[in-house]
Write an enzyme that holds these catalytic residues in place. Sequence first.
Site, PDB file in Angstrom:
ATOM      1  N   GLU A 188      -3.759   1.487  -7.704  1.00 48.18           N
ATOM      2  CA  GLU A 188      -4.761   1.971  -8.285  1.00 48.18           C
ATOM      3  C   GLU A 188      -4.577   1.825  -9.741  1.00 48.18           C
ATOM      4  O   GLU A 188      -4.173   2.397 -10.783  1.00 48.18           O
ATOM      5  CB  GLU A 188      -4.409   3.411  -8.172  1.00 48.18           C
ATOM      6  CG  GLU A 188      -4.847   3.994  -6.870  1.00 48.18           C
ATOM      7  CD  GLU A 188      -4.736   5.531  -6.441  1.00 48.18           C
ATOM      8  OE1 GLU A 188      -4.471   6.178  -7.219  1.00 48.18           O
ATOM      9  OE2 GLU A 188      -5.648   5.968  -5.498  1.00 48.18           O
ATOM     10  N   GLU A 292      -6.163   3.817   1.005  1.00 48.76           N
ATOM     11  CA  GLU A 292      -5.797   5.212   1.001  1.00 48.76           C
ATOM     12  C   GLU A 292      -6.777   6.415   1.435  1.00 48.76           C
ATOM     13  O   GLU A 292      -7.949   5.862   0.781  1.00 48.76           O
ATOM     14  CB  GLU A 292      -5.151   5.642  -0.304  1.00 48.76           C
ATOM     15  CG  GLU A 292      -3.920   5.140  -0.634  1.00 48.76           C
ATOM     16  CD  GLU A 292      -2.946   5.706  -1.837  1.00 48.76           C
ATOM     17  OE1 GLU A 292      -3.338   6.686  -2.402  1.00 48.76           O
ATOM     18  OE2 GLU A 292      -2.296   4.921  -2.456  1.00 48.76           O
TER      19      GLU A 292
END
Length: 458
Positions: A188, A292
């Site tokens: 991320e 995710e």
Amino acid sequence: MTLLRVSGSRLVDEAGNTVRLRGTGLGGWLNMENFITGYPADESSMRAAVRGVLGEDRYEMFFDRFLTSFFTEADADLLREVGVNCVRIPVNYRHFEADDRPMEINERGFRHLDRVIGILGERGVYSVIDLHALPGAQNQHWHSDNPTHVAAFWQHRHFQDRAVHLWEAMADRYKDNPWVAGYNPINEPADPSGQVVGPFYDRLVKALRAVDPAHVLFLDGNTYSTDFSVFREVYENTVFVCHDYALAGFAHGGPYPGYTRGEWCDREELERAFARRTAFQRETGTPIWVGEFGPVYSGDPLVDEQRYQILRDQLEIYDAHEAGWSIWTYKDVGLQGLVCAGGSYMERFGPFMAKKKRLGADRWGSTMEETASELAPLHRLIDTEFPSWDPYPWGARYQTDDLVRHILIAQALLPEYAELFRGLDDDELLALADSFALSNCTRREPLIRLLADNLAAR
């Protein structure tokens, strides 16, 4: 056995058979997170506070036992029984390099990573190594072990140099391991300018390929794996990773189907969101892998049944698109895990975790309504005096909550958490760590059955 590789829009083995990686993330282990194991703020701040109470030797004893107990052969057996074929393993750079000794690789830091990759491989389960916390922090939040709201990684070449060096060491270590499916070098990333991340990926990919030309790379888009416009080329043997959390599945999520903060969420909207988040992969003909996703659970049976329906719908969407996935997360203290810690840790830290929840101190577990009356004047002040303020990445309301709840209040809670370790003898400390052993955990059976049924059907 040879390494997996990308072939068009699929991952394949040596015989050309499609391998669709489906599994779970091992959050809270080699990269600890506050909502997963119950502490406040970020990992390094927590560890410093606990070290101050326990002293160096007993601190090392506790955390080594925690890392040992958190994932063992029994956990790997359970995952194999569920039917997963992949575990994404988040790691913090601090296990492998110290800030006061940059560029010096700590060999001891690999011992638990080697152990878990080994026991998973023995059971036919692949690992994806995910660098979840980089030097200087690659994003603005706790899960990159960031004690501030500044992603300094993108501001300082020195931090970037260290990340490249660490990945060269990682790649050299695992280049011949066929049970390592590949490397997820930056979890991320959140480069506010959007100008540094693309060139850095070019540099990192070149460095990794020089050491290990064969392993698959799993690359997250910018702004928390949502923006793929930063990629200036489609690298060979690469999966571009999206994250796909459902709005209604957050702690502040509304009914499903229904409205969450004024936005409608149903199965059709889940599919539209997935289509947006995977447009780059479909346009480039590369594999789709959801690194995710997954709802959080409230403890309310009616709410949680809606969260399970969100998950069923997402898995059916992924099946329809032959997308791989890694659900977040395997083990925690009760918010998302397939299994949840028990034992003396939950007894001793349960009241503290209740206080954290009351204050909304963890971003991931917060509904953004805790202590609402106390924070309302501040939000009104920001709205009135700074109506055009729109800070990266999520705007004024989230930024204010992050600064006040998830940094200031969370850091103020650190001494209280650390003091709960005071006065414990060695056996009691080890029992706390062993609370995370599978034998002391409770299983979230509806979630386990849901995943097992999906994996068995495809």
